[in-house]
Write an enzyme that holds these catalytic residues in place. Structure first.
Site, PDB file in Angstrom:
ATOM      1  N   GLY A  45       0.831  -1.194   0.000  1.00 43.35           N
ATOM      2  CA  GLY A  45       0.000   0.000   0.000  1.00 43.35           C
ATOM      3  C   GLY A  45       0.865   1.243   0.000  1.00 43.35           C
ATOM      4  O   GLY A  45       1.972   1.238   0.562  1.00 43.35           O
ATOM      5  N   GLN A  50       3.228   9.879   0.616  1.00 46.97           N
ATOM      6  CA  GLN A  50       4.496   9.159   0.776  1.00 46.97           C
ATOM      7  C   GLN A  50       5.442   9.386  -0.401  1.00 46.97           C
ATOM      8  O   GLN A  50       6.609   9.018  -0.336  1.00 46.97           O
ATOM      9  CB  GLN A  50       4.246   7.653   0.947  1.00 46.97           C
ATOM     10  CG  GLN A  50       3.557   7.292   2.259  1.00 46.97           C
ATOM     11  CD  GLN A  50       3.343   5.810   2.390  1.00 46.97           C
ATOM     12  OE1 GLN A  50       2.328   5.286   1.955  1.00 46.97           O
ATOM     13  NE2 GLN A  50       4.302   5.120   2.956  1.00 46.97           N
ATOM     14  N   CYS A  95       5.844   0.063   7.096  1.00 45.28           N
ATOM     15  CA  CYS A  95       5.494   1.207   6.247  1.00 45.28           C
ATOM     16  C   CYS A  95       6.702   1.572   5.399  1.00 45.28           C
ATOM     17  O   CYS A  95       7.828   1.648   5.918  1.00 45.28           O
ATOM     18  CB  CYS A  95       5.099   2.383   7.140  1.00 45.28           C
ATOM     19  SG  CYS A  95       4.706   3.888   6.238  1.00 45.28           S
ATOM     20  N   LEU A  96       6.478   1.811   4.124  1.00 48.16           N
ATOM     21  CA  LEU A  96       7.597   2.172   3.237  1.00 48.16           C
ATOM     22  C   LEU A  96       8.269   3.468   3.687  1.00 48.16           C
ATOM     23  O   LEU A  96       9.432   3.692   3.372  1.00 48.16           O
ATOM     24  CB  LEU A  96       7.099   2.294   1.798  1.00 48.16           C
ATOM     25  CG  LEU A  96       6.743   0.962   1.119  1.00 48.16           C
ATOM     26  CD1 LEU A  96       6.038   1.207  -0.210  1.00 48.16           C
ATOM     27  CD2 LEU A  96       7.974   0.098   0.912  1.00 48.16           C
ATOM     28  N   HIS A 137      -4.411   1.731   7.427  1.00 43.01           N
ATOM     29  CA  HIS A 137      -3.043   2.266   7.534  1.00 43.01           C
ATOM     30  C   HIS A 137      -2.841   3.410   6.525  1.00 43.01           C
ATOM     31  O   HIS A 137      -2.331   4.483   6.870  1.00 43.01           O
ATOM     32  CB  HIS A 137      -2.044   1.131   7.278  1.00 43.01           C
ATOM     33  CG  HIS A 137      -0.609   1.535   7.230  1.00 43.01           C
ATOM     34  ND1 HIS A 137       0.324   1.121   8.168  1.00 43.01           N
ATOM     35  CD2 HIS A 137       0.086   2.311   6.349  1.00 43.01           C
ATOM     36  CE1 HIS A 137       1.501   1.642   7.881  1.00 43.01           C
ATOM     37  NE2 HIS A 137       1.387   2.362   6.771  1.00 43.01           N
ATOM     38  N   GLU A 138      -3.269   3.169   5.275  1.00 42.64           N
ATOM     39  CA  GLU A 138      -3.073   4.186   4.226  1.00 42.64           C
ATOM     40  C   GLU A 138      -3.967   5.400   4.457  1.00 42.64           C
ATOM     41  O   GLU A 138      -3.566   6.535   4.202  1.00 42.64           O
ATOM     42  CB  GLU A 138      -3.329   3.583   2.837  1.00 42.64           C
ATOM     43  CG  GLU A 138      -2.427   2.412   2.459  1.00 42.64           C
ATOM     44  CD  GLU A 138      -0.941   2.700   2.656  1.00 42.64           C
ATOM     45  OE1 GLU A 138      -0.530   3.870   2.546  1.00 42.64           O
ATOM     46  OE2 GLU A 138      -0.192   1.748   2.938  1.00 42.64           O
ATOM     47  N   HIS A 141      -2.460   7.914   6.663  1.00 37.42           N
ATOM     48  CA  HIS A 141      -1.474   8.791   6.003  1.00 37.42           C
ATOM     49  C   HIS A 141      -2.130  10.071   5.480  1.00 37.42           C
ATOM     50  O   HIS A 141      -1.503  11.138   5.467  1.00 37.42           O
ATOM     51  CB  HIS A 141      -0.817   8.070   4.812  1.00 37.42           C
ATOM     52  CG  HIS A 141       0.334   7.181   5.184  1.00 37.42           C
ATOM     53  ND1 HIS A 141       1.500   7.678   5.722  1.00 37.42           N
ATOM     54  CD2 HIS A 141       0.521   5.845   5.053  1.00 37.42           C
ATOM     55  CE1 HIS A 141       2.348   6.670   5.924  1.00 37.42           C
ATOM     56  NE2 HIS A 141       1.778   5.548   5.540  1.00 37.42           N
TER      57      HIS A 141
HETATM   58  C1  Y12 Z   1      -0.414  -4.449   6.706  1.00 41.80           C
HETATM   59  C2  Y12 Z   1       0.474  -3.652   7.306  1.00 41.80           C
HETATM   60  C3  Y12 Z   1       0.866  -2.453   6.742  1.00 41.80           C
HETATM   61  C4  Y12 Z   1       0.324  -2.072   5.555  1.00 41.80           C
HETATM   62  C5  Y12 Z   1       0.702  -0.771   4.952  1.00 41.80           C
HETATM   63  C6  Y12 Z   1       1.565  -0.906   3.749  1.00 41.80           C
HETATM   64  N1  Y12 Z   1       2.895  -1.189   4.126  1.00 41.80           N
HETATM   65  C7  Y12 Z   1       3.825  -1.606   3.256  1.00 41.80           C
HETATM   66  O1  Y12 Z   1       3.522  -1.749   2.094  1.00 41.80           O
HETATM   67  C8  Y12 Z   1       5.177  -1.836   3.779  1.00 41.80           C
HETATM   68  C9  Y12 Z   1       6.161  -2.214   2.995  1.00 41.80           C
HETATM   69  C10 Y12 Z   1       7.529  -2.415   3.429  1.00 41.80           C
HETATM   70  C11 Y12 Z   1       8.454  -2.886   2.486  1.00 41.80           C
HETATM   71  C12 Y12 Z   1       9.780  -3.071   2.814  1.00 41.80           C
HETATM   72  O2  Y12 Z   1      10.675  -3.567   1.907  1.00 41.80           O
HETATM   73  C13 Y12 Z   1      11.470  -2.685   1.181  1.00 41.80           C
HETATM   74  O3  Y12 Z   1      11.464  -1.517   1.426  1.00 41.80           O
HETATM   75  C14 Y12 Z   1      12.263  -3.267   0.104  1.00 41.80           C
HETATM   76  C15 Y12 Z   1      10.206  -2.830   4.088  1.00 41.80           C
HETATM   77  O4  Y12 Z   1      11.533  -3.160   4.376  1.00 41.80           O
HETATM   78  C16 Y12 Z   1      12.463  -2.234   4.723  1.00 41.80           C
HETATM   79  O5  Y12 Z   1      12.146  -1.118   4.887  1.00 41.80           O
HETATM   80  C17 Y12 Z   1      13.845  -2.707   4.907  1.00 41.80           C
HETATM   81  C18 Y12 Z   1       9.311  -2.348   5.037  1.00 41.80           C
HETATM   82  C19 Y12 Z   1       7.971  -2.141   4.698  1.00 41.80           C
HETATM   83  C20 Y12 Z   1      -0.563  -2.891   4.961  1.00 41.80           C
HETATM   84  C21 Y12 Z   1      -0.951  -4.072   5.539  1.00 41.80           C
HETATM   85 CO    CO Z   2       2.634   3.651   5.600  1.00 38.33          CO
END
Ligand code: Y12
Ligand code: CO
Length: 174
Positions: A45, A50, A95-96, A137-138, A141
């Site tokens: 997401g 962001q 979270c990204l 979550h989104e 934001h």
């Molecule tokens: C459940 C929980 C949270 C959400 C919100 C959306 N969150 C994400 O999409 C998080 C992504 C994420 C990806 C990562 O990987 C990379 O950046 C390559 C990450 O790893 C690092 O930061 C090292 C952390 C989070 C939706 C549903």
């Molecule tokens: Co986020």
């Protein structure tokens, strides 16, 4: 479009997003740029704030049973309004914009969402499971709220310490 993920503690993430009024080519270009950023960074997401744009725009793609995120599962949610929030669920969120940190967060289990699609058509969905969590979550934001704001004060202090350390290490290696 050259977009970059805005990371905590950037104050941009605290801005309140405004409603989209024009469903034009600019909006479509932004949506088309947000989707690959989300997928290429292993996200499920992403909110426009962001990538530095304070508009009520979300993209989501919940992995299927094989962990795939095919383009046909992409959900574009514009100007969302949440209602009928019910139940309670806990999930380890990430979270990204807050890289390398994951924590259990309580959310509503079920939600309903009224929103618009990229052409401005009114849409409605009901969500549970990971989609419900991701939308909440989104949606936060859009109000300048991050999942780390929901931590207890002691957990938050620990996070701030760990995160600062991580940023320092990152600076050294770059
Ligand atoms: C459940 C929980 C949270 C959400 C919100 C959306 N969150 C994400 O999409 C998080 C992504 C994420 C990806 C990562 O990987 C990379 O950046 C390559 C990450 O790893 C690092 O930061 C090292 C952390 C989070 C939706 C549903
Ligand atoms: Co986020």
């Amino acid at each position: 479009m050259n977009l970059k993920i805005v990371e905590y503690p950037d104050k941009k993430l605290r801005e309140t997003s405004v409603k989209v009024e024009k469903f034009d080519d600019n909006l479509h270009q932004l949506l088309d740029a947000m989707n690959p950023i989300m997928i290429n960074t292993n996200g499920i997401g992403l909110a426009a704030i962001q990538v530095g744009i304070a508009k009520e725009i979300l993209v989501l793609n919940i992995p299927d049973e094989e962990g795939e995120q095919p383009p046909e599962n992409l959900l574009e949610i514009i100007n969302p309004v949440l209602s009928d929030m019910k139940g309670e669920t806990t999930y380890q969120e990430g979270c990204l914009s807050v890289p390398s940190f994951y924590e259990d967060i309580n959310r509503f289990e079920f939600i309903s969402v009224n929103y618009q699609d990229r052409d401005g058509n009114t849409q409605y969905l009901e969500a549970d499971g990971l989609l419900s969590i991701a939308i909440q979550h989104e949606y936060d934001h859009l109000k300048g709220i991050l999942f780390i704001d929901k931590l207890t004060s002691s957990r938050r202090r620990k996070f701030e310490k760990e995160y600062k350390k991580m940023l320092k290490e990152k600076k050294k290696t770059n």
